[in-house]
Scaffold this active site. Structure first.
Site: not given
Length: 421
Positions: A58, A60, A148, A175, A228, A273, A300, A319
């Site tokens: 990620h 962002r 995801d 996910h 994941h 998660n 992740d 996260g």
């Protein structure tokens, strides 16, 4: 310019052997003792692997630069030995149309120091429901399709998504989470949860959707990758799917292999998660690594601000970060004790993700000169304050580790050199 890297242990054909690398115009060239080179770099007997690949990151940006940016996230990746990362679509705007995707790819071209291959979302707005994206329009610029952070709740919608993804030759990267089974939970529904008065997330919320999606993948012929994986039931479902010859693969993350809910503390850096599951789940994941059921270890990497992670298990954002500590953790706690070989770890972190996602690479002539030099003797402690990522939340803070990337090269260009620190 030609650069020869000598005195190395190079990973080729599934094993390490003494050798050298010749890089010319960003690619590996055929090397020979008599071949001319403009520069020679002595690697001092260190190990060289095809650059690590993280298929679950990620970054962002666009949308949440206070958590991470393309620049900081890819700097973290380079420090961790990664030369390619696949960026998840929970962005603003979500990459659900070509115009929205181009906002992200423009930032990648401007700021990335490693290769970044984005995912497009499966649904408009990355909502896990509603309307599907235009798969054909997005496919040429993405590695696959994922929502995801959200499971696609409708079996009919996921089936149609798989048909469209199969038609354009891209994987669905899922996910898996059944919303109606979450019931407000935020850590694993196990012993720690019950003892400390928290709300639990049951394992069925993950594996039930894995089960559904594998059946849909079999029906549609879609290439399907599970994000994941955290439960023993999910591992067994993937194992059975592979035995039936389905195009199914999966990943797990270092925290699911090294921790379980018995290790939880009342701090946000232990909240992610899927959550940390039971000891039996962790053992099943390690067995899945050992027998080849689990194909990939991804991080992740999910950075948040310090404030967002300072509200305990109940209130913190989900996260943790992982790009800068994944390899040393896995080398120290799995390879050195003999739970898996170094060669197998390279498969999980470089070879398999390249193969499954069609990313190419390797140390052979003609391939892009993306490689990582590893010092397997380096010993130190995980120090989040030294991370290049804006995120600092990791359950591994203070852990002693061994092994690190000391040189990361992308397209023949050095993007990280520990000697310049």
């Amino acid at each position: 310019m030609k650069t020869r890297y000598v005195n190395a242990l190079c990973y080729r054909g599934g094993e390490f052997a003494a050798g050298s690398l010749l890089v010319e115009d960003g690619r590996f060239a055929a090397d020979a003792p008599a071949a001319a080179a403009d520069r020679t770099v002595d690697l001092g007997g260190l190990h060289v692997v095809p650059g690590l690949v993280d298929v679950h990151v990620h970054l962002r940006e666009p949308g949440f630069p206070h958590k991470e940016t393309i620049a900081t996230g890819t700097a973290a990746a380079a420090c961790g030995g990664y030369t390619t990362v696949c960026s998840m679509p929970n962005l603003d705007p979500a990459p659900d149309t070509p115009d929205h995707l181009h906002v992200q790819t423009g930032l990648i071209r401007r700021d990335a120091v490693v290769r970044v291959v984005p995912y497009a979302s499966i649904t408009l707005g990355q909502r896990g429901c509603g309307e599907l994206v235009d798969f054909a329009a997005l496919a040429p610029e993405v590695v696959g399709f994922s929502d995801d952070g959200r499971g696609v709740q409708s079996a009919e919608l996921m089936e149609e998504a798989m048909r469209r993804a199969a038609a354009v030759g891209k994987p669905i990267v899922a996910h898996c989470e059944v919303d109606e089974l979450l019931r407000g939970g935020y850590i694993h529904d196990g012993g720690y949860c019950r003892t400390h008065g928290h709300k639990g997330i049951c394992s069925e919320s993950e594996w039930r959707q894995v089960e559904r999606d594998i059946a849909l993948a079999e029906k549609t012929g879609c290439q399907y990758h599970v994000c994941h994986v955290s439960t023993r039931e999910s591992v067994e479902l993937v194992r059975q799917a592979k035995a039936r010859g389905l195009r199914v693969s999966c990943e797990t993350a270092p925290h699911y292999l090294l921790l379980c809910d018995e290790d939880l503390q009342e701090e946000g850096r232990f909240k992610m998660n899927p959550p940390l599951r039971s000891r039996a789940d962790r053992d099943a994941l390690l067995a899945g690594i050992a027998d080849g059921t689990i194909d990939v270890i991804a991080t992740d990497h999910a950075p948040h601000t310090a404030e967002e992670k300072a509200r305990g298990l109940a209130g913190s954002a989900m996260g943790i970060v992982g790009l800068e500590c994944a390899f040393p953790l896995l080398y120290k706690y799995l390879v050195l004790p003999g739970a898996l070989s170094l060669e197998r770890l390279v498969e999980l972190m470089s070879v398999n993700p390249r193969r499954i996602f069609g990313l190419g690479g390797g140390l052979e002539p003609g391939q892009a000169a993306d490689f990582t030099v590893l010092d397997l003797g380096a010993q130190y402690e995980i120090d989040p304050a030294a991370f290049r990522s804006k995120g600092r939340a990791t359950p591994f803070a203070g852990w002693p580790v061994q092994g690190r990337a000391v040189l990361t090269v992308v397209g023949g260009q050095c993007v990280y050199d520990a000697n310049e620190e």
